[in-house]
Design an enzyme around this catalytic site. Structure first.
Site, short mmCIF file in Angstrom:
data_model
loop_
_atom_site.label_atom_id
_atom_site.label_comp_id
_atom_site.label_asym_id
_atom_site.label_seq_id
_atom_site.Cartn_x
_atom_site.Cartn_y
_atom_site.Cartn_z
N HIS A 131 -9.12 -0.95 -6.44
CA HIS A 131 -10.19 0.00 -6.73
C HIS A 131 -10.26 0.27 -8.22
CE1 HIS A 131 -10.23 0.96 -2.41
NE2 HIS A 131 -11.43 1.49 -2.64
N ARG A 156 0.85 -1.18 0.00
CA ARG A 156 0.00 0.00 0.00
C ARG A 156 0.90 1.24 0.00
NH1 ARG A 156 -4.90 -0.37 -1.89
NH2 ARG A 156 -6.07 -2.07 -0.95
N HIS A 187 -5.20 5.11 -5.61
CA HIS A 187 -3.89 4.87 -5.03
C HIS A 187 -2.84 5.69 -5.78
CE1 HIS A 187 -5.76 1.84 -2.69
NE2 HIS A 187 -6.01 1.04 -3.70
#
Length: 792
Positions: A572, A536, A608
């Protein structure tokens, strides 16, 4: 009383690592293979392709593996989990190569048996009056050589058809007792069995205490071979005919450079000689301190290895030149490679020297020590890998010693067939087809790709991603609400609770496509998450020195970016891009009245880092486009829906279990999220990858049940019979959206129990399409019907 788990050991002195690494890379191949290859492939010209591959392949790979071991501080099997879990199989490939390489211990047994015979006077391979000799045997005495040359007979001393040298018969009949072929195994040679046992015992005690024992042993095993090599080199160069052998060794033949085989053999020799792709370089360097200057060590070790190979050629060919001079035959008739050089040609040369027992002892003792270093380095590689794989069980008192006893005993028993009369054929079979050059080259290539992806590519992408994201959040701070709204809008659950109900009551076929592309797209995303092990963005920033490990968030967090699943590429972006792509292409094709494949679609998703969004969008569009061309998905029966749901769920769970078995925790990100996320409530099982897996498969199964439930067929017939179909669809749509939102708010599976949560999430997700497709339309139809007649 509970025993304490030991910490991983380190070298007590740097010189111990250097000697152990030198002993590992400088082995039998430097003595019995490189000189022959140099002579065979153009003499001094062969040094050109050898140096070419040494500089471009050998040295970089050696540095790479040294850095991997030193930085990872783990063995060759488990270190890949830290760098690139997608390449975790590299460690197991290395272990397979090492297990096959244990069979080379038989070479030490042969050398040990020769060493024992070297104390006899006369040397047994110089006479023909032994019980293993035949009538074709010719002794290596001056009288016999003079008689043969005076009668103008040509004798091939190693492979003659009419006669055989006593050295050849000693090797084939005295040591090996060779049978007629591999199909005739014959009896076991007990002298070889005892020598093999002695070699395994020596290997065991070299590594039984880890680097504490290995670090002391290498002071002798790594240094003494150079003393022996220096003695043999000086003595060889003083013999008559020695310079004739040196000329044959280095005489250049430039035409050989046009032969591709020369370059292939040079590359293979470099990889074998440098010990890359075998795990030993990684293992030995893993006991270094992290701050050690591994680049300088690597350069010195590579130079030492290549220099030893070159100098060994002078020692070998000076002796062979002397033997050819004494026999009066061309040197190409006495040159051999591999075992033929070590156990036939060189012993003949030694037998012609004054005090042959002394030189024989020196030579075979050098061979044993050269091979012993390499063998016990491989044994340490296997042992350390097992210990690092099971640290809680193996890093306890006496566990290492017990494992080594069991492992060494097992392989000693496995190698006993190699001591039989047909054992040399089995050895040649393994030597040719097992861990050969192709395996070494393939593993080396995988290592380069894995490290290149894990560090070069990912660091570059993450660094650029951090810069661009931080720039957007710094200079467009007034747009934080917009970014948050976009992040929320890209939640894939909106597809099932919002987009699917709307599209189903407008265009049923397109709505079915939405579910398929959402489920398949998110499933592909899940597989890539687990395999690519992506970080992440927020955690990457906090756990690297990009922002100096600042405790203050340098990139603003949203709940959606704190979910407990890896994010490369962006989940996403991938799942939502597939859904938006399908909706927009359908909408534009309807409005513009054109074929949807002729329309260019643009989907913007900000979730992101930019590179993750771009990758996710690209894969999502690819999934949507692929499924849109496959009509079988949309016309599938209930059985197909059921089997597809079970297949996707089973494959994902199987991958999950396989990764768990090899020591990869795919839920590793939960701890990172708890450490770095600003709000603890953002971290829950609801955001884990397994949660989305159960939600998606449940949705697909619910859609299949709804489409093939009798209520759906009954409702469709009622819709077509109505005068005001548009109003009816609007009522169904409104009722569906209201009920689904109430259902989503009221029914929240408990997050304190993982198994119960996944089960209830599966059931909840299956209820959504079932209610949208069959239950709500049926209830609306019933409500708008009075005494069998439609009110609208």
């Amino acid at each position: 009383m509970e025993t304490r788990v030991k910490k991983r050991e380190q070298w007590s002195r740097k010189i111990e690592y250097f000697l152990a690494a030198a002993g590992n890379v400088v082995g039998l191949g430097n003595v019995w293979r490189f000189p022959y290859l140099c002579y065979k492939n153009g003499g001094g010209v062969f040094l050109l392709p050898y140096c070419f591959f040494a500089v471009l392949c050998g040295v970089p790979l050696f540095m790479l593996e040294t850095a991997i071991g030193q930085y990872g501080q783990e063995g060759a099997m488990t270190c890949w989990t830290k760098f690139c879990p997608l390449a975790d199989g590299t460690g197991y490939s290395i272990m397979a190569i090492q297990l096959y390489s244990r069979l080379y211990t038989i070479v030490l047994a042969w050398a040990f048996l020769y060493l024992i015979y070297s104390f006899r006077d006369p040397l047994p391979w110089t006479t023909c009056n032994n019980h293993w000799n035949t009538e074709r045997c010719v002794e290596l005495t001056s009288a016999n050589r003079t008689a043969i040359h005076s009668s103008n007979l040509t004798v091939n001393w190693t492979f003659g058809n009419l006669t055989k040298s006593s050295a050849s018969e000693f090797w084939e009949r005295g040591v090996l007792s060779m049978s007629q072929g591999i199909d005739e195994i014959g009896s076991v040679q007990w002298e070889l069995v005892l020598c093999l046992l002695a070699c395994w015992v020596a290997c065991y005690f070299c590594v039984w205490k880890g680097v504490r024992s290995t670090g002391k042993v290498v002071y002798f095993t790594a240094v003494f071979p150079y003393v022996m090599l220096a003695i043999l080199l000086v003595r060889g160069l003083m013999l008559p005919g020695a310079w004739q052998g040196v000329v044959y060794y280095l005489y250049p033949d430039p035409s050989r450079l046009a032969d591709l085989q020369v370059w292939m053999e040079a590359c293979t020799q470099v990889l074998f000689s440098y010990g890359v792709a075998s795990g030993t370089v990684i293992t030995l360097s893993s006991y270094n301190k992290v701050t050690n200057n591994c680049y300088r060590d690597s350069l010195w070790l590579c130079a030492l290895n290549s220099g030893t190979s070159f100098v060994a050629g002078f020692a070998v060919f000076s002796a062979l030149g002397y033997m050819a001079h004494e026999q009066g035959i061309p040197i190409n008739m006495v040159v051999e490679s591999g075992p033929g050089l070590a156990f036939i040609a060189f012993p003949q040369a030694v037998a012609m020297m004054p005090v042959p027992q002394l030189w024989a002892v020196c030579f075979f003792f050098m061979l044993i020590l050269l091979g012993l270093d390499t063998v016990f380095a491989g044994l340490e590689t296997i042992t350390s890998s097992v210990i690092d794989l099971f640290p809680g069980q193996m890093r306890r008192p006496w566990r290492r010693e017990i494992f080594l006893i069991i492992f060494s005993s097992a392989f000693f028993l496995i190698e006993i067939p190699l001591t039989s009369q047909g054992g040399v054929y089995l050895f040649q079979l393994f030597d040719h087809y097992a861990a050969n050059g192709a395996c070494i080259m393939f593993v080396s290539l995988v290592e380069c790709v894995a490290i290149g992806w894990a560090f070069v590519v990912m660091d570059l992408l993450h660094s650029s991603g951090v810069s661009s994201t931080h720039y957007l959040q710094t200079y467009f701070s007034h747009s934080q609400g917009y970014f948050l709204s976009v992040s929320m809008a890209t939640d894939l659950r909106n597809t099932f609770f919002l987009f699917f109900p709307i599209w189903f009551h407008v265009q049923q076929a397109e709505a079915i496509k939405l579910v398929w592309v959402a489920v398949v797209g998110d499933w592909v995303n899940l597989m890539l998450k687990w395999l690519l092990f992506g970080e992440r963005p927020y955690w990457w920033v906090q756990e690297t020195d990009y922002y100096g490990n600042s405790s203050q968030p340098m990139i603003e967090q949203f709940p959606m970016t704190c979910e407990t699943g890896p994010g490369s590429p962006s989940g996403h972006a991938m799942g939502t891009a597939a859904v938006y792509y399908t909706m927009m292409s359908s909408l534009l094709s309807t409005v513009l009245k054109k074929d949807r494949h002729q329309i260019r679609r643009w989907v913007f998703v900000a979730a992101h880092f930019p590179h993750q969004v771009i990758t996710g969008v690209a894969i999502g569009i690819l999934v949507a486009e692929s499924l849109s061309r496959t009509q079988q998905f949309y016309e599938a029966g209930l059985r197909s829906y059921l089997l597809t749901s079970l297949l996707l769920l089973s494959l994902a769970l199987l991958l999950y279990l396989c990764l768990q078995l090899v020591g990869i925790d795919v839920l590793w990100s939960v701890e990172k999220a708890r450490c770095w996320c600003r709000r603890a409530e953002w971290v829950s099982v609801d955001t884990s990858p397994l949660a989305s897996l159960f939600r998606n498969t449940g949705t697909l199964l619910g859609l299949g049940l709804g489409l093939h439930y009798p209520l759906h067929a009954h409702t469709n017939r009622a819709v077509f019979a109505r005068r005001s179909e548009g109003i009816y669809r609007l009522i169904c749509l409104s009722a569906t959206l209201v009920l689904l939102q109430l259902f989503d708010s009221a029914f929240r599976p408990p997050v304190n129990s993982g198994a119960l949560f996944y089960l209830l999430s599966f059931c909840k997700s299956a209820t959504v399409p079932l209610a949208t497709v069959a239950v709500v339309p049926y209830c609306v139809t019933a409500a708008l019907t009075y005494k069998g007649e439609a009110l609208l």
